[in-house]
Enzyme design. Structure first.
Site, short mmCIF file in Angstrom:
data_model
loop_
_atom_site.label_atom_id
_atom_site.label_comp_id
_atom_site.label_asym_id
_atom_site.label_seq_id
_atom_site.Cartn_x
_atom_site.Cartn_y
_atom_site.Cartn_z
N ILE A 1 -7.46 7.79 -0.73
CA ILE A 1 -7.37 6.33 -0.80
C ILE A 1 -8.19 5.81 0.36
CG2 ILE A 1 -5.19 6.38 0.50
CD1 ILE A 1 -4.37 3.81 -0.86
N SER A 2 -9.12 4.90 0.09
CA SER A 2 -10.05 4.42 1.11
C SER A 2 -9.34 3.64 2.22
CB SER A 2 -11.11 3.51 0.48
OG SER A 2 -11.91 4.22 -0.43
N LYS A 3 -9.98 3.60 3.38
CA LYS A 3 -9.48 2.75 4.46
C LYS A 3 -9.41 1.31 3.98
CE LYS A 3 -11.19 3.07 8.55
NZ LYS A 3 -12.12 3.18 9.72
N PRO A 4 -8.35 0.58 4.26
CA PRO A 4 -8.27 -0.82 3.84
C PRO A 4 -9.45 -1.66 4.34
CG PRO A 4 -6.12 -0.05 4.51
CD PRO A 4 -7.08 1.05 4.86
N ARG B 1 0.81 -1.22 0.00
CA ARG B 1 0.00 0.00 0.00
C ARG B 1 0.84 1.27 0.00
NH1 ARG B 1 -3.55 2.95 4.10
NH2 ARG B 1 -5.41 3.62 2.95
#
Length: 236
Positions: free
Chosen positions: A78-81, A52
């Site tokens: 970028i979205s939270k995993p 990431r």
């Protein structure tokens, strides 16, 4: 020359975050995503293989393996995993009788920096990912190139229109939320397919919405409240 110098500095900064690229860092992230409610082993394994830190700005590399959203420029994130994992897990769980089999063709709306596309590439036979912002489309291409994920195809265009040439899709996933699910997406979803996207619901707030396309018609399920960037039309 200036651009090359910037690229060299960025590469050096990412290299300096070598510890963040380690298996230990990625597995720590997997633990955080699992603690956030994601249980599908395939999804967790895919998240555990994607570096990431390569998808965030060099100055934020030290935060890459936290379960948090991070800015990627162009007023996008970028979205939270754990959110990535949750949505992909929903796509996989909508396939009764096909447990353990990979997803077939997937359409992703909103490539962003390319992170979710990289995760999807490890879980689907083919991924078409479309981005409306040229700067992010180019960035995602650069981010994904060293990973050599041959089954991910990046497209520049208006995501609200989907990508008819690749239809029908076994799954559609969106990283931006509008007032409703565009009809074009539903039209391009295969019978037996599932769509997962944020959308504004009757209560006036944004929720995660699951659309299943069955032989008998459309089944829509509204889940938890979420907060995604707005879905917009056109290109820029």
């Amino acid at each position: 020359v200036a651009a090359s110098a910037v690229q060299a500095r960025t590469a050096a900064a990412h290299a300096a975050a070598g510890g963040m690229a380690s298996d230990r860092a990625r597995q720590a992230l997997v633990g955080r995503v699992q603690a956030g409610g994601v249980s599908d082993k395939r999804v967790l394994a895919a998240i555990g293989t994607v570096p990431r830190h390569l998808f965030v700005d060099a100055g934020l590399a030290s935060q890459a393996y936290e379960d948090s959203a991070l800015p990627i420029g162009h007023q996008q994130t970028i979205s939270k995993p754990s959110v990535v994992g949750r949505m992909i897990e929903l796509l996989l769980s909508g396939r009764p009788g096909r447990t353990g089999m990979p997803l077939a063709r997937v359409l992703e709306i909103g490539t962003g920096c390319g992170y979710q596309a990289a995760v999807l590439g490890r879980l689907a036979s083919e991924v078409y990912s479309i981005e409306r912002l040229r700067g992010l489309h180019d960035r995602a291409r650069d981010n994904l190139r060293p990973l050599r994920i041959a089954n991910v195809h990046l497209l520049f265009g208006d995501g609200m229109l989907g990508y008819p040439k690749g239809a029908p899709y076994a799954a559609i996933i969106a990283a931006a939320g509008g007032n409703d699910i565009p009809q074009a997406w539903i039209d391009q979803l295969a019978v037996g397919g599932r769509l997962v996207a944020p959308a504004v619901t009757a209560g006036g707030r944004q929720n995660l919405v699951v659309v299943d396309k069955t032989a008998a018609g459309i089944v829509r399920t509204e889940l938890e409240a979420v907060l995604f960037v707005p879905l917009k039309s056109g290109v820029a």
